[in-house]
Design an enzyme around this catalytic site. Structure first.
Site: not given
Ligand code: NDP
Length: 258
Positions: A152, A165
């Site tokens: 990501s 995350y």
């Protein structure tokens, strides 16, 4: 890999896609199948996988559904054994299942920390452990195999309240860079895909109100990426000449600043 043709450059290849029941994984499975690969689609929701296989077959592709929880190492190994028995092993792995649960660290949402670590790191490693031997074997035989890990933009940039995350995704990117060095000499290409915001079910699992508000504001201000945008990129990477390995691909919505 059999002889390459331009319409179906992935003909003869066996692609395993985790997190294939929605979002990026689902779109990528359809894309890889359209390019000629046999798609092995893996996730927990069996009904969604059955529908996906039917859709792929309706469009002339071929696919197999395997229902498994990637945090269960034995279940992932059983899936790999099934792929070996039925298809002779995988030569393309999109290691994609993941979850994003942002919240301020002082809320001590320890269950959500654990879910992210269990899936985005331990689950990812379970899949690598089960399928890398197949990729290496295929690359030795056919001269190329692909390991594509979904990371990501959160691996690079700072998003307040997304610390856990982002940490898991930094792990994915750094791991991928190391694995490229280890496996490249064995003809296994390793890439990390780092998307900005993609419109999927990922955002629906968020429970922190501040993060929900931030995401809603972003959606109003910016045209988010679609799962197909990422799928097209994955299809492109897998179709490149075997000498070409994109180490890291960052794909941002045009209007997303960071
Ligand atoms: P989705 O929520 O749509 O997809 C997540 C997938 O993971 C689902 O297919 C889900 O299926 C599967 N999954 C979840 N838990 C497990 C489990 N324990 N075992 C097996 N499969 C599991 O989100 P995305 O498509 O957006 O996410 C795909 C990847 O992309 C993730 O790694 C995410 O972090 C990453 N990413 C997403 C971005 C975005 O903005 N959407 C941006 C950057 C990266 P099921 O519930 O059926 O098991």
């Amino acid at each position: 890999m059999s002889t390459q043709n331009t319409a179906h450059p992935l003909q003869g290849r066996v692609a395993v896609i985790t997190g294939a029941s929605s979002g990026i994984g689902e779109a990528s499975a359809e894309k890889l199948a359209a390019l000629g690969a046999h798609a092995v689609v893996l996730a927990r929701r069996a009904d969604r996988l059955t529908d996906l296989v039917a859709r792929i077959e309706k469009h002339g592709g071929s696919a197999t559904a395997i229902t498994a929880d990637v945090t269960d190492r034995a279940a992932v190994q059983a899936a790999a054994d099934q792929v070996a028995a039925e298809r002779g092993g995988a030569d393309l792995l999109l290691n994609n299942a993941g979850v994003m649960l942002p919240a301020p660290i002082e809320e001590l949402a320890t269950d959500q920390w654990q879910r992210q670590i269990d899936l985005n790191i331990t689950g990812l490693m379970n899949v690598i452990g089960a399928f890398v031997p197949q990729l290496v074997k295929a690359a030795c035989k056919d001269g190329v195999a692909d390991l594509i890990n979904t990371s990501s933009i959160a691996a690079q940039n700072i998003f307040p309240n997304f610390a856990v995350y982002s940490g898991t995704k930094a792990y994915v990117t750094q791991l991928s860079r190391h694995l490229r060095v280890e496996l490249g000499p064995k003809n296994v290409r390793v890439s990390a895909i780092e998307p900005g915001i993609v419109d999927t079910e990922l955002q629906e699992h968020v429970t922190d109100q501040g993060a929900i508000d931030w995401l809603e504001g972003s959606k109003e201000a910016t045209e988010w990426l679609t799962p197909q945008d990422i799928a097209d990129t994955i299809g492109f990477l897998a179709s490149l000449p075997r000498r070409v390995n994109f180490q890291q691909v960052t794909i941002m919505p045009t209007g997303q600043p960071y």
